[in-house]
Motif scaffolding. Structure first.
Motif, PDB file in Angstrom:
ATOM      1  N   ASP A  19      -3.940  -5.488  -2.651  1.00  0.00           N
ATOM      2  CA  ASP A  19      -2.775  -5.874  -1.865  1.00  0.00           C
ATOM      3  C   ASP A  19      -1.934  -6.914  -2.595  1.00  0.00           C
ATOM      4  N   THR A  30      10.221  -2.695  -0.552  1.00  0.00           N
ATOM      5  CA  THR A  30      10.657  -2.569   0.848  1.00  0.00           C
ATOM      6  C   THR A  30      10.634  -3.886   1.623  1.00  0.00           C
ATOM      7  N   SER A  33       4.612  -5.416   3.660  1.00  0.00           N
ATOM      8  CA  SER A  33       3.254  -5.339   3.136  1.00  0.00           C
ATOM      9  C   SER A  33       2.467  -4.259   3.866  1.00  0.00           C
ATOM     10  N   GLN A  34       1.524  -3.643   3.149  1.00  0.00           N
ATOM     11  CA  GLN A  34       0.665  -2.614   3.742  1.00  0.00           C
ATOM     12  C   GLN A  34      -0.671  -3.183   4.221  1.00  0.00           C
ATOM     13  N   GLU A  35      -0.840  -4.492   4.126  1.00  0.00           N
ATOM     14  CA  GLU A  35      -2.093  -5.103   4.580  1.00  0.00           C
ATOM     15  C   GLU A  35      -2.252  -4.968   6.094  1.00  0.00           C
ATOM     16  N   LYS A  36      -3.491  -4.745   6.518  1.00  0.00           N
ATOM     17  CA  LYS A  36      -3.780  -4.564   7.942  1.00  0.00           C
ATOM     18  C   LYS A  36      -4.637  -5.691   8.518  1.00  0.00           C
ATOM     19  N   HIS A 300      11.665  -0.702   9.956  1.00  0.00           N
ATOM     20  CA  HIS A 300      10.397  -0.379  10.628  1.00  0.00           C
ATOM     21  C   HIS A 300      10.689   0.561  11.788  1.00  0.00           C
ATOM     22  N   VAL A 337       4.704  -7.074   7.996  1.00  0.00           N
ATOM     23  CA  VAL A 337       3.280  -6.828   7.786  1.00  0.00           C
ATOM     24  C   VAL A 337       2.625  -6.425   9.102  1.00  0.00           C
ATOM     25  N   ASN A 338       1.840  -5.351   9.081  1.00  0.00           N
ATOM     26  CA  ASN A 338       1.012  -4.960  10.214  1.00  0.00           C
ATOM     27  C   ASN A 338       1.796  -4.909  11.533  1.00  0.00           C
TER      28      ASN A 338
END
Length: 400
Positions: A19, A30, A33-36, A300, A337-338
């Motif tokens: 990440d 973009t 973040s792709q962190e979950k 989003h 993020v998330n």
């Protein structure tokens, strides 16, 4: 057995840095973040501070790769690139770039380092472009793009970040001998020049439209698409802003490009259509109700979230209609993020809110900085949130 152990170690290292945030707006450009595994409701006492590091002037963004943090800052005389340890904030190396850019609205660098493998590419506000080793800051090559391409510096300093596509570094110095340029990323050798556009303040993105892979760049007076292999302009749309301040990064989605600028401009959604291998650009809508002065918006679920001057807004991507407006951050910035956005106000207030079009729903706030200007967008990488003002960087724990 040794091969199996090596594979496990490599996989572990890959997971540790899966990440990363290696460049402006992250790997996908973009700002999301792709962190979950991220805290989406903050404790009343605020987030835990992991470390602090002293910096200097400027609004350079923060890049994170392979356990290292990269940014730029100015001291009394010069602009510098710096690498810090992501766990401790310890300075690992510092490299002088060139003389300090001075301006009424703030001194120092504006661009963000771009990490590509074991190299990091940086550019000062005065056009000093360098390719450095991520390990020790050793210079592989460098040049001043304003001098080389006969360009005058823009009013508020070179702000776009170096942009890597395959083996090329792309930039928009807006010079007489090179408006848009492509350099060999390994040697700095000029590969091609293209166009006749003044320099903007924005960083490009990539997109594939009708099977045509291209770079989309927001110059000083146009939004343009071109082929990275040779610089051929394949479409363009004029967009004139006072002082050529087209600063926000474009957003590409489903063959549409969203652009926004401050002053008297506003926003537009441009539809790109392919016919017989040729791309045409047509503005579907324009509005004065979303003016990204310098802070880029994010997308989003078909909604745009961004700053209309000093007000945070949500608007429909397809129609441009306003969904809600929130004040209190002044000229802020945000990162996604998330299914949430982390917002930094220019006075130092840090907040988290849901990315939903129904209404503004805040789920945490902390007064991080006081009495300082915060114009740098936060960065999220590997469960850590990096935030800076003009004198300090703070690393906060946002992992669950």
């Amino acid at each position: 057995m040794k091969k199996a152990m090596s594979f496990i170690i490599l996989c572990s290292l890959s997971l540790c840095f899966s990440d990363d945030w290696p460049k402006w707006r992250g790997e996908a450009s973009t700002g999301v973040s792709q962190e979950k595994n991220i805290l989406t409701s903050w404790p009343k006492a605020g987030l835990k501070t992991l470390w602090k590091a002293s910096l200097g002037s400027g609004y350079s963004g923060i890049s994170v790769a392979n356990g290292r943090v990269f940014t730029l800052y100015g001291d009394s005389d010069y602009e510098n690139a710096v690498a810090l340890d992501a766990k401790t904030g310890k300075v690992l190396w510092k490299k002088r770039l060139g003389y300090l850019f001075k301006n009424y609205f703030g001194d120092g660098p504006r661009s963000t380092p771009t990490v590509d493998g074991n190299k990091v590419y940086v550019i000062s506000s005065n056009g000093d472009l360098q390719c450095l080793s991520t390990k020790n800051g050793r210079k592989y090559w460098g040049m001043n793009v304003l001098k080389k391409f006969i360009a005058k510096n823009i009013d508020w300093g070179m702000s776009g970040s170096p942009f890597i596509v395959n083996d090329l570094l792309l930039y928009n110095p807006g010079g007489k001998k090179g408006s848009i340029i492509a350099l060999d990323k390994n040697t700095g050798k000029l590969k091609w020049t293209s166009g006749n556009f003044p320099a903007g303040y924005s960083t490009p993105i990539t997109a594939t439209i009708g099977g045509i892979f291209q770079v989309i760049m927001f110059t000083g007076d146009h939004i343009v698409g071109f082929l990275p292999q040779n610089g051929k302009i394949i479409w363009k749309s004029k967009w004139v802003t006072d002082y050529n301040v087209n600063a926000a990064t474009p957003i590409f989605h489903n063959n549409h490009v969203f652009i926004s600028s401050g002053y008297r401009s506003g926003s537009a959604l441009i539809k790109l259509t392919v016919n017989d291998g040729k791309i045409s650009a047509r503005k579907l809508w324009t509005t004065k109700k979303m003016k990204n002065h310098f802070s880029s918006s994010i997308l989003h679920n078909n909604h745009i979230y961004g700053f209309h001057q000093t007000r945070l807004k949500c608007m429909d991507f397809q129609t441009g209609s306003n969904k809600w407006t929130q004040s209190g951050f002044q000229k802020g910035s945000l990162v996604g993020v998330n299914n949430h956005m982390i917002i930094l106000g220019e006075k130092g207030g840090l907040a988290i809110a849901e990315l939903i079009p129904g209404s503004y729903k805040q789920k945490g706030f902390m007064p991080l900085f006081k009495g300082t200007k915060c114009w740098t967008v936060p960065t999220i990488a590997n469960g850590q949130l990096y935030v800076r003002n003009e004198s300090q960087m703070v690393c906060l724990d946002v992992s669950k």
